[in-house]
Design a protein around this motif. Structure first.
Motif, short mmCIF file in Angstrom:
data_model
loop_
_atom_site.label_atom_id
_atom_site.label_comp_id
_atom_site.label_asym_id
_atom_site.label_seq_id
_atom_site.Cartn_x
_atom_site.Cartn_y
_atom_site.Cartn_z
N VAL A 59 5.15 4.24 -3.52
CA VAL A 59 4.20 3.62 -2.48
C VAL A 59 3.22 4.66 -1.90
CG1 VAL A 59 3.23 1.69 -0.96
CG2 VAL A 59 5.11 1.25 -2.56
N LYS A 60 1.84 4.84 -1.85
CA LYS A 60 0.97 5.61 -1.15
C LYS A 60 0.38 4.80 -0.26
CE LYS A 60 0.58 9.43 -4.68
NZ LYS A 60 -0.44 10.12 -5.40
N HIS A 61 0.01 5.18 1.08
CA HIS A 61 -0.57 4.61 1.72
C HIS A 61 -1.98 5.29 2.28
CE1 HIS A 61 2.25 1.33 2.75
NE2 HIS A 61 3.06 2.54 2.67
N TYR A 62 -2.89 4.38 2.46
CA TYR A 62 -4.36 4.93 2.71
C TYR A 62 -5.11 4.60 3.99
CZ TYR A 62 -3.37 5.16 -2.25
OH TYR A 62 -2.63 5.16 -3.71
N GLU A 63 -6.14 5.16 4.33
CA GLU A 63 -6.66 5.04 5.64
C GLU A 63 -7.52 3.25 5.42
OE1 GLU A 63 -10.53 6.57 8.43
OE2 GLU A 63 -9.66 7.80 6.93
N ILE A 64 -7.76 3.26 4.31
CA ILE A 64 -8.43 1.68 3.88
C ILE A 64 -7.54 1.19 2.73
CG2 ILE A 64 -10.31 0.65 3.01
CD1 ILE A 64 -12.17 2.84 4.37
N GLU A 65 -7.10 0.23 2.88
CA GLU A 65 -6.13 -0.51 1.76
C GLU A 65 -6.58 -1.72 1.47
OE1 GLU A 65 -1.83 1.97 2.91
OE2 GLU A 65 -2.03 -0.32 3.64
N PRO A 66 -7.69 -1.96 0.55
CA PRO A 66 -8.34 -3.18 0.29
C PRO A 66 -7.35 -4.25 -0.33
CG PRO A 66 -9.68 -1.38 -0.53
CD PRO A 66 -8.11 -0.81 -0.02
N MET A 67 -7.20 -5.47 0.07
CA MET A 67 -6.79 -6.43 -0.49
C MET A 67 -7.58 -7.51 -0.81
SD MET A 67 -3.29 -6.23 -0.51
CE MET A 67 -2.95 -7.83 -0.58
N TYR A 68 -7.13 -7.91 -2.19
CA TYR A 68 -8.16 -9.03 -2.88
C TYR A 68 -7.55 -10.29 -2.93
CZ TYR A 68 -11.63 -5.59 -3.82
OH TYR A 68 -12.43 -4.42 -3.65
N TYR A 69 -8.24 -11.48 -2.71
CA TYR A 69 -7.63 -12.92 -2.81
C TYR A 69 -8.51 -13.88 -3.35
CZ TYR A 69 -4.98 -10.82 1.47
OH TYR A 69 -4.15 -10.13 2.30
N PHE A 193 -15.72 -9.97 -11.69
CA PHE A 193 -16.20 -9.64 -10.32
C PHE A 193 -15.42 -8.04 -10.50
CE2 PHE A 193 -11.68 -11.22 -10.05
CZ PHE A 193 -11.10 -10.17 -9.17
N ASN A 194 -16.06 -7.51 -9.26
CA ASN A 194 -15.73 -6.10 -9.02
C ASN A 194 -14.67 -5.81 -7.97
OD1 ASN A 194 -17.29 -4.68 -11.27
ND2 ASN A 194 -19.16 -5.34 -10.09
N ALA A 195 -13.75 -4.77 -8.38
CA ALA A 195 -12.86 -4.53 -7.18
C ALA A 195 -12.67 -3.17 -7.05
CB ALA A 195 -11.59 -5.24 -7.60
N ASN A 196 -12.48 -2.62 -6.06
CA ASN A 196 -12.58 -1.11 -5.66
C ASN A 196 -11.15 -1.07 -4.61
OD1 ASN A 196 -13.01 1.75 -5.11
ND2 ASN A 196 -14.34 1.28 -3.54
N VAL A 197 -10.20 -0.42 -5.47
CA VAL A 197 -8.87 0.15 -4.97
C VAL A 197 -8.66 1.56 -5.02
CG1 VAL A 197 -7.98 -2.30 -5.42
CG2 VAL A 197 -7.83 -0.52 -7.03
N PRO A 198 -7.71 2.15 -4.09
CA PRO A 198 -7.38 3.49 -4.12
C PRO A 198 -6.27 3.96 -5.04
CG PRO A 198 -6.58 2.46 -2.17
CD PRO A 198 -7.19 1.40 -2.98
N LYS A 250 7.43 -1.92 -8.69
CA LYS A 250 6.92 -0.61 -8.34
C LYS A 250 5.14 -0.92 -8.33
CE LYS A 250 6.11 3.14 -11.07
NZ LYS A 250 6.34 4.21 -11.95
N ARG A 251 4.61 -1.65 -9.56
CA ARG A 251 3.48 -1.96 -9.79
C ARG A 251 2.90 -2.85 -8.71
NH1 ARG A 251 1.74 -6.56 -11.84
NH2 ARG A 251 3.59 -6.78 -13.08
N THR A 252 3.61 -3.65 -8.39
CA THR A 252 3.31 -4.84 -7.09
C THR A 252 3.26 -4.03 -5.93
OG1 THR A 252 4.36 -6.53 -8.63
CG2 THR A 252 3.97 -6.86 -6.05
N ALA A 253 4.32 -3.08 -5.66
CA ALA A 253 4.57 -2.37 -4.20
C ALA A 253 3.24 -1.62 -4.07
CB ALA A 253 5.76 -2.07 -4.32
N ILE A 254 3.18 -1.06 -5.02
CA ILE A 254 1.79 0.05 -5.00
C ILE A 254 0.36 -0.94 -4.60
CG2 ILE A 254 0.12 1.38 -6.30
CD1 ILE A 254 2.63 2.69 -7.70
N ALA A 255 0.31 -1.88 -5.48
CA ALA A 255 -0.83 -2.97 -5.45
C ALA A 255 -1.09 -3.52 -3.65
CB ALA A 255 -1.01 -3.78 -6.62
#
Length: 346
Positions: A59-69, A193-198, A250-255
């Protein structure tokens, strides 16, 4: 041959019995090996001991971590929702969820995302809830659903009041103002819809089109996988579960940008399930093969319409206190052969 013929009858019987035992033992060993090979894994070095650390390292962490709901409101219908043709939500009750539901786990990368919802009649739920009414076998004039896609920065720990509405969809009506599929037993609609994730996850994107493969062999391999997965509970084989499930976790943890404490809690859930007392695997029956992920994912889905079982896995693991229905979604990477077995999705 001459030596065998010169032996007395009793000694010959003993030798024959010994040969039969060796043959039987070898056959059993081969059968066991065959069953073990039914569950393929891309992570053979993962164990119960290193699962948490290896997952945290991924898992990598970012300054901005967008979550979609998703925020959902439905009336007079039951509901299933898929994001990018992967199931993320099912609701077979009359009530609605008050809190928004996270969907990052089905968003593999930035760009256009596809949401599909499927609506079903409420059946006998009104009678069961209120003690009166009729069985509803079709969608009605006032059936409706609204879905809002919202985004928040999870790393910044923003509250629900800070949510940003990406888009909102309302189900269609006819010229009279009634639900467009009134009178039908099923309705499906898709919007984007559009999503922007790191991050960028591989997921099941490199899987083969399972519809193009031998369907009889495909079902056989899926059954073998499901049955052997059930055996991991009886054998309390935490390391094998760690290997098999590492890709999807791993996919879920990263996302979801999971922290170490979240991953620790996740592994505790695995251990809790596998350490239940008096575990019993129910026969694999009353199911159908269902495809997701644009035919790259296979799921053996229970045909039961009973609340709590509907829409879930055909594999039932019972204990003294609960019934577990593991989410076993299978795929076949491009370079692999079906004859060798299936894999849990990444």
């Amino acid at each position: 041959m001459k030596k065998i013929q010169s032996m007395n009858r009793n000694k010959l019987k003993k030798i024959i019995a010994s040969l039969m035992f060796v043959t039987l033992f070898t056959a059993c060993g081969q059968e066991k090996k065959k069953n073990i090979n039914a569950m393929k894994t891309q992570y053979p070095d993962i164990t119960a001991t290193n699962f948490e650390q290896r997952l945290s390292n991924a898992v990598k962490h970012y300054e901005i971590e967008p979550m979609y709901y998703m925020r959902i409101n439905k009336i007079n219908c039951l509901l299933e929702i898929l994001i990018n043709d992967f199931p993320v939500h099912k609701d077979y009750e009359l009530s609605n969820y008050a809190t928004p539901l996270e969907i990052n786990q089905a968003i593999l990368k930035s760009g256009e995302q596809k949401l599909t919802y499927r609506l079903y009649p409420v059946g006998d739920l009104i009678k069961e809830e209120y003690g009166e009414g009729d069985t509803v076998r079709t969608l009605t004039d006032n059936t409706s659903i609204s879905i809002s896609i919202i985004q928040m920065d999870n790393n910044g720990q923003k509250r629900l009041e800070d949510e940003e509405v990406v888009m909102k969809h309302n189900s269609l009506k006819d010229i009279k103002g009634n639900f467009i599929a009134s009178g039908k037993p099923y309705y499906e609609f898709t919007f984007t819809f559009n999503a922007n994730v790191p991050y960028k996850n591989e997921g099941w994107s490199n899987g083969q089109n399972l519809n193009k493969l031998d369907q009889k062999l495909l079902e056989q391999k899926a059954i073998e996988f499901y049955k052997e997965y059930g055996e991991t509970y009886l054998n309390k084989d935490a390391s094998l579960q760690a290997k098999i499930n590492f890709g999807k976790e791993k996919r879920t943890a990263i996302a979801l940008y999971r922290r170490s404490n979240d991953i620790a809690d996740l592994w505790k859930e695995y251990q809790s399930d596998i350490n239940e007392k008096n575990l019993k695997i129910l026969p694999l029956e009353n199911y159908r093969m269902v495809f997701f992920g644009n035919n790259r994912i296979l799921f053996l889905k229970s045909n039961s319409l009973k609340l709590g079982y509907r829409g879930y896995s055909a594999l039932l693991v019972e204990s003294d206190d609960s019934t577990t229905m593991p989410g076993i979604y299978l795929y076949l990477p491009e370079e692999k052969k079906l004859e060798d077995g299936l894999y849990m999705i990444n």
